[in-house]
Write an enzyme that holds these catalytic residues in place. Structure first.
Site, mmCIF file in Angstrom:
data_model
loop_
_atom_site.group_PDB
_atom_site.id
_atom_site.type_symbol
_atom_site.label_atom_id
_atom_site.label_comp_id
_atom_site.label_asym_id
_atom_site.label_seq_id
_atom_site.Cartn_x
_atom_site.Cartn_y
_atom_site.Cartn_z
ATOM 1 N N VAL A 67 -14.038 20.967 10.819
ATOM 2 C CA VAL A 67 -12.988 21.513 11.685
ATOM 3 C C VAL A 67 -12.134 22.353 10.731
ATOM 4 C CG1 VAL A 67 -11.053 20.997 13.212
ATOM 5 C CG2 VAL A 67 -13.086 19.521 13.225
ATOM 6 N N PRO A 68 -12.357 23.673 10.728
ATOM 7 C CA PRO A 68 -11.925 24.517 9.619
ATOM 8 C C PRO A 68 -10.437 24.876 9.579
ATOM 9 C CG PRO A 68 -13.000 25.850 11.275
ATOM 10 C CD PRO A 68 -13.120 24.417 11.730
ATOM 11 N N CYS A 69 -9.622 23.890 9.285
ATOM 12 C CA CYS A 69 -8.185 24.150 9.165
ATOM 13 C C CYS A 69 -7.874 25.043 7.973
ATOM 14 C CB CYS A 69 -7.401 22.840 9.101
ATOM 15 S SG CYS A 69 -7.958 21.704 7.838
ATOM 16 N N HIS A 70 -8.803 25.145 7.028
ATOM 17 C CA HIS A 70 -8.595 26.035 5.873
ATOM 18 C C HIS A 70 -8.596 27.505 6.296
ATOM 19 C CE1 HIS A 70 -12.985 25.618 6.238
ATOM 20 N NE2 HIS A 70 -13.055 26.840 5.736
#
Length: 163
Positions: A132-135
Site C-alpha cells: 500500500v504505497p504510502c511512500h
C-alpha cells in the site's frame, strides 16, 4: 491465527503479518508504529501467503511491477481504509500529494473541501508499507514529507520506481 515472516530487503529487515483474511502488516524494522496492531498469539511460519508476499517483494526490489495477487486486510477506521484504497490506485512510478487525495475524497463525498492533514494522518498509519504505497505521497510542493519508515527509505523507494 496470525502468522509472521521476515524479509531481508535492500532497505532493511521487514516484518510481514498475516491473518485468516490477508496481509495486515508489513513494517520496516525500527519504523514508527513498528508492529502496531500485531495480533497475538502469532507464529513465525512461511505460510503460502507469506511466501507470496516475499515473492512480490523480490520482484518489487528487482524494479518489476508485480500485481497484488493476494488479499489485503485493512485494519483501521472507515476513513483510513478509504485513504488506503486510494493509495493502492497510485500507479508504480507515480506520486500524488496529500491535497490531491483530499480532493478525491471531497469529490467522492460530495463536499467542497477535505483536510489534507486528515489524509496525512491516515497515510501515516498505513500498516502495509510498500504494498500500500504510502511512500508515493508527497507534500504540496513535491517535498518528501513524513514516512513512518524514514525519509531515506521513502527517497530510496521513489528512486527505485523511477529507474
Amino acid at each position: 491465527m496470525t502468522h509472521i515472516g521476515h524479509y531481508q530487503s535492500p532497505l532493511g529487515d521487514i516484518l510481514i503479518a498475516t491473518d485468516e483474511i490477508g496481509v495486515y502488516g508489513l513494517w520496516f524494522e525500527n519504523q514508527k508504529y513498528y508492529a502496531s496492531g500485531l495480533k497475538e498469539p502469532y507464529e513465525e511460519k512461511d505460510t503460502e501467503l507469506i511466501l507470496k508476499v516475499k515473492k512480490w517483494l523480490d520482484l518489487y526490489f528487482k524494479q518489476e511491477q508485480p500485481p497484488i495477487d493476494f488479499p489485503l486486510h485493512f485494519i483501521g477506521t472507515d476513513f483510513q481504509k478509504e485513504v488506503w484504497e486510494i493509495l493502492c490506485d497510485i500507479p508504480y512510478g507515480h506520486t500524488m500529494t496529500y491535497g490531491e487525495i483530499a480532493n478525491i475524497l471531497a469529490q467522492r463525498r460530495g463536499v467542497k473541501r477535505f483536510s489534507a492533514q486528515a489524509v496525512g494522518g491516515a497515510v501515516g498509519h498505513n500498516r502495509i508499507s510498500i504494498i500500500v504505497p504510502c511512500h508515493r505521497v508527497l507534500g504540496s510542493n513535491g517535498s518528501l514529507t513524513g514516512y513512518a519508515g524514514g525519509i531515506d527509505r521513502k527517497e530510496a523507494l521513489l528512486k527505485l520506481e523511477s529507474q
